[in-house]
Scaffold this active site. Structure first.
Site, mmCIF file in Angstrom:
data_model
loop_
_atom_site.group_PDB
_atom_site.id
_atom_site.type_symbol
_atom_site.label_atom_id
_atom_site.label_comp_id
_atom_site.label_asym_id
_atom_site.label_seq_id
_atom_site.Cartn_x
_atom_site.Cartn_y
_atom_site.Cartn_z
ATOM 1 N N LYS A 1 0.858 -1.183 0.000
ATOM 2 C CA LYS A 1 0.000 0.000 0.000
ATOM 3 C C LYS A 1 0.896 1.235 0.000
ATOM 4 O O LYS A 1 2.091 1.157 0.281
ATOM 5 C CB LYS A 1 -0.909 0.016 1.234
ATOM 6 C CG LYS A 1 -1.807 -1.207 1.375
ATOM 7 C CD LYS A 1 -2.576 -1.152 2.685
ATOM 8 C CE LYS A 1 -3.425 -2.396 2.905
ATOM 9 N NZ LYS A 1 -4.120 -2.370 4.218
ATOM 10 N N HIS A 2 0.301 2.373 -0.286
ATOM 11 C CA HIS A 2 1.087 3.601 -0.281
ATOM 12 C C HIS A 2 1.478 3.964 1.150
ATOM 13 O O HIS A 2 0.718 3.748 2.099
ATOM 14 C CB HIS A 2 0.290 4.746 -0.901
ATOM 15 C CG HIS A 2 0.101 4.591 -2.384
ATOM 16 N ND1 HIS A 2 1.147 4.632 -3.281
ATOM 17 C CD2 HIS A 2 -1.020 4.385 -3.124
ATOM 18 C CE1 HIS A 2 0.687 4.465 -4.507
ATOM 19 N NE2 HIS A 2 -0.625 4.314 -4.442
ATOM 20 N N GLU A 3 2.669 4.521 1.277
ATOM 21 C CA GLU A 3 3.153 4.975 2.583
ATOM 22 C C GLU A 3 2.208 6.039 3.130
ATOM 23 O O GLU A 3 1.663 6.863 2.381
ATOM 24 C CB GLU A 3 4.561 5.546 2.434
ATOM 25 C CG GLU A 3 5.203 5.978 3.738
ATOM 26 C CD GLU A 3 5.439 4.804 4.687
ATOM 27 O OE1 GLU A 3 4.632 4.661 5.627
ATOM 28 O OE2 GLU A 3 6.402 4.064 4.491
#
Length: 640
Positions: free
Chosen positions: A273-275
């Site tokens: 997932k995106h940070e």
């Protein structure tokens, strides 16, 4: 078709084996959606001490209070949350004066990142104990709080493992082994292809090289040479007159397939997932790489079109039309605000991935068209420094890009944002000790909300989970587009290197290495080699300048490796990534539109299992690779 059928069968068997593999799933019944934040306390209606149902990325913590004090307050802080406030989890009642009847509370704690647990008295007492621990998924733990000595009134907090956690990363290992097995089978098949009768029969049936002659997409890779040969004799791959650089399509396809996988969920693992804010995960790598290779393709394809006699006016018309179509498709077709109901202007998301690609393509392609000079790439024009012959003739482009970067720096660090410190780069919410809860993204978020309106930007940014932000924020917003243009421009530079040093493999690869080193040094200076403490941290949400230099550093190295393996040594054909790279727009839009339809998605037996999510996401991603291969075989390519 035999190859495609074999690939389908292999993928189906592999993913089926992954789904049915024993020990990779944890039976715990249907559960509600995942909670957010570092932990979730007991839900309404649950009795204290009753274990809540198991959830993905959570563990059960039973707090046993043997102290006769009025009660305890349990709070937690995620290790992924920089300078955050502790978040209240539960009130732990006091004991009845006997260790046999302690006060009990049950909470679900996050297992994705290490946690710091803090216990305080409920009536203003100071800190009783603090524990740092990384809990395991579906583990069962007890935190026992008791008095060690009645004289000193010292308190001990002991963490006990009641039931060990599962290894939630085993499905990844199993999937890796399965796909490695498929790769081994393909390698064996390639060895068989070295047998003349087998190779001749397969080439006669498939003849994939003929497909390349039909493709001349400006967004794709151009030919290695621009001369048309009248010799009807078939030529080898290395001397084909209209052969595409397969490494560019392979690079594009690799970025696209990773993008599809993470967009489908990535098995619900946090690193797919995106940070939340600063830093990088796998999901943060792919979009800038796609932008980079788009810039590379712009340089090569525009050179090809102009050499073939297309006028600048005609090329500009194509640029405008393609940009318009990309932006239109992004707004109308691929719009995440559809989940809020029928699309209407009231909640239409204006920024987006395709919108940013379209605008970036417009600026970079127009910039290249405006300042391109006849004879530069062929070496006819002399430059005062031959080592910089791919840079100096284009100094007006560099001036324009540097001016854009100055604008980004001035707006980011000098623009006054109401209620926020000037130059704020933080996530807001509970970050920065909760001092700026409505300042998500600083100037970047403020500009979007001011010019586009809160309802017309992304409503669920990645910062909302860890940092518990409430302000809408768009990672594809207006200000970040400046640095996206810079990323594409660096890709444009890679294309110029290929043009200027055509067939000089050592020169091309050495310059890729030099550019990678330069970008890496700039990143190290900007970030101070730190995730949080640099001058400008790496941040995908902001598309910070350090994010661009870091991603371009990786991109030059990755392109170097693929170029060496595919186009120089020809040790790898680029498969299977080459095929989606040839139909990138179709695959991207298709995977977004058909995301919730079978066979890309189905009802799971256990929605709280990483193994089932990973199986579904890998199946969907593999299907798009197969679809792109079949389209390639049938010579179907969607160009805009």
């Amino acid at each position: 078709m035999a190859a495609a059928a074999g690939l389908v069968a292999a993928a189906a068997a592999a993913l089926g084996a992954l789904l049915m593999a024993p020990g990779l799933t944890q039976p715990h019944g249907e559960s509600p959606p995942e909670g957010s934040g570092p932990a979730a306390g007991p839900r309404r209606g649950e009795a204290a001490g009753r274990p809540p149902p198991g959830r993905m990325d959570q563990a059960l913590l039973l707090v046993r209070n043997e102290l006769p004090v009025p009660g305890l307050r349990l709070a937690a802080l995620s290790g992924a949350c920089h300078q955050c406030l502790y978040q209240f989890l539960a009130f732990v009642p006091p004991s009845n004066g006997s260790p046999r009847t302690p006060g009990m509370a049950a909470v679900a704690v996050d297992t994705q990142h290490p946690l710091t647990l803090l216990l305080n008295g409920s009536v203003g007492d100071g800190e009783l104990c603090k524990i740092q621990y990384h809990f395991g998924e579906f583990g069962n733990y007890s935190l026992v709080v008791k008095t060690l000595s009645t004289r000193t009134k010292s308190v001990s907090c002991d963490l006990v493992i009641n039931e060990g956690p599962i290894n939630s990363y085993l499905p990844i290992l199993f999937a890796f082994l399965v796909y490695t097995g498929i790769l081994a089978i393909l390698i064996v098949g390639r060895l068989f292809m070295k047998i003349d009768p087998v190779r001749n029969w397969v080439y006669k049936k498939l003849n994939p090289r003929e497909t390349d002659r039909l493709i001349n997409s400006e967004l794709g890779s151009p030919k290695t040479t621009d001369s048309v040969s009248s010799d009807p004799t078939p030529r080898l791959w290395s001397t084909a007159s209209r052969q595409r650089l397969r490494s560019l399509d392979t690079f594009r396809g690799l970025s696209l397939i990773i993008m599809v996988f993470v967009n489908y969920g990535g098995g619900k693992y946090w690193f797919f997932k995106h940070e939340s804010w600063n830093g990088l995960t796998v999901a943060d790598l792919v979009f800038p790489w796609f932008v980079f290779i788009m810039g590379t393709s712009i340089s090569l394809s525009m050179s090809s079109m102009l050499r073939w006699g297309s006028s600048k006016q005609k090329v500009l018309g194509k640029i405008l039309w393609r940009s318009f179509l990309l932006i239109l498709l992004g707004i109308i077709v691929v719009n995440p605000n559809y989940c809020l109901g029928p699309l209407s202007w009231d909640n239409l998301r204006i920024p987006g991935v395709l919108q940013r690609l379209g605008f970036t393509y417009l600026v970079v392609a127009a910039l290249e068209l405006l300042f391109t000079r006849a004879g530069v790439e062929s070496g006819i024009l002399e430059t005062p420094c031959p080592a910089l012959q791919d840079i100096l003739p284009y100094w007006p482009q560099w001036i324009f890009i540097l001016m854009l970067e100055v604008i980004w720096l001035c707006l980011t660090f000098l623009l006054p944002v109401p209620g926020c410190p000037r130059g704020y780069l933080g996530p807001g919410g509970i970050g920065d000790f909760g001092n700026y809860p409505n300042c998500t993204g600083g100037a970047a978020g403020y500009i979007d909300r001011l010019l586009l309106g809160e309802k017309h930007i992304y409503q669920h940014p990645s910062s909302s989970v860890i940092y518990q932000t409430t302000m809408p924020y768009d990672p594809e917003g207006i200000l970040g587009t400046i640095n996206t243009i810079f990323m594409a421009f660096l890709g444009l530079q890679a294309g110029k290197i290929i043009l200027f040093y055509k067939d000089q493999y050592k020169q091309i690869m050495s310059r890729f290495i030099i550019w990678s080193i330069v970008m890496g040094i700039i990143s190290a200076i900007l970030t101070k080699c730190s995730k949080e403490e640099g001058f400008i941290p790496i941040n995908k949400n902001l598309w910070s300048i350090s994010y661009v230099t870091t991603m371009s550093c990786f991109a030059f190295i990755l392109l170097l490796l693929i170029y060496y393996l595919v186009d120089v040594k020809r040790l790898w054909s680029g498969a299977p990534f080459f095929y989606p790279g040839m139909n990138s727009i179709l695959v991207y839009i298709g995977h977004e539109v058909l995301e919730n339809y079978f066979p890309f998605k189905w009802k799971m037996r256990d929605s709280q299992s990483h193994a089932e999510h990973l199986t579904q996401n890998l199946t969907a991603t593999t299907l798009w690779v197969i679809i792109s291969y079949l389209l390639y075989r049938r010579r179907i390519f969607w160009k805009i």
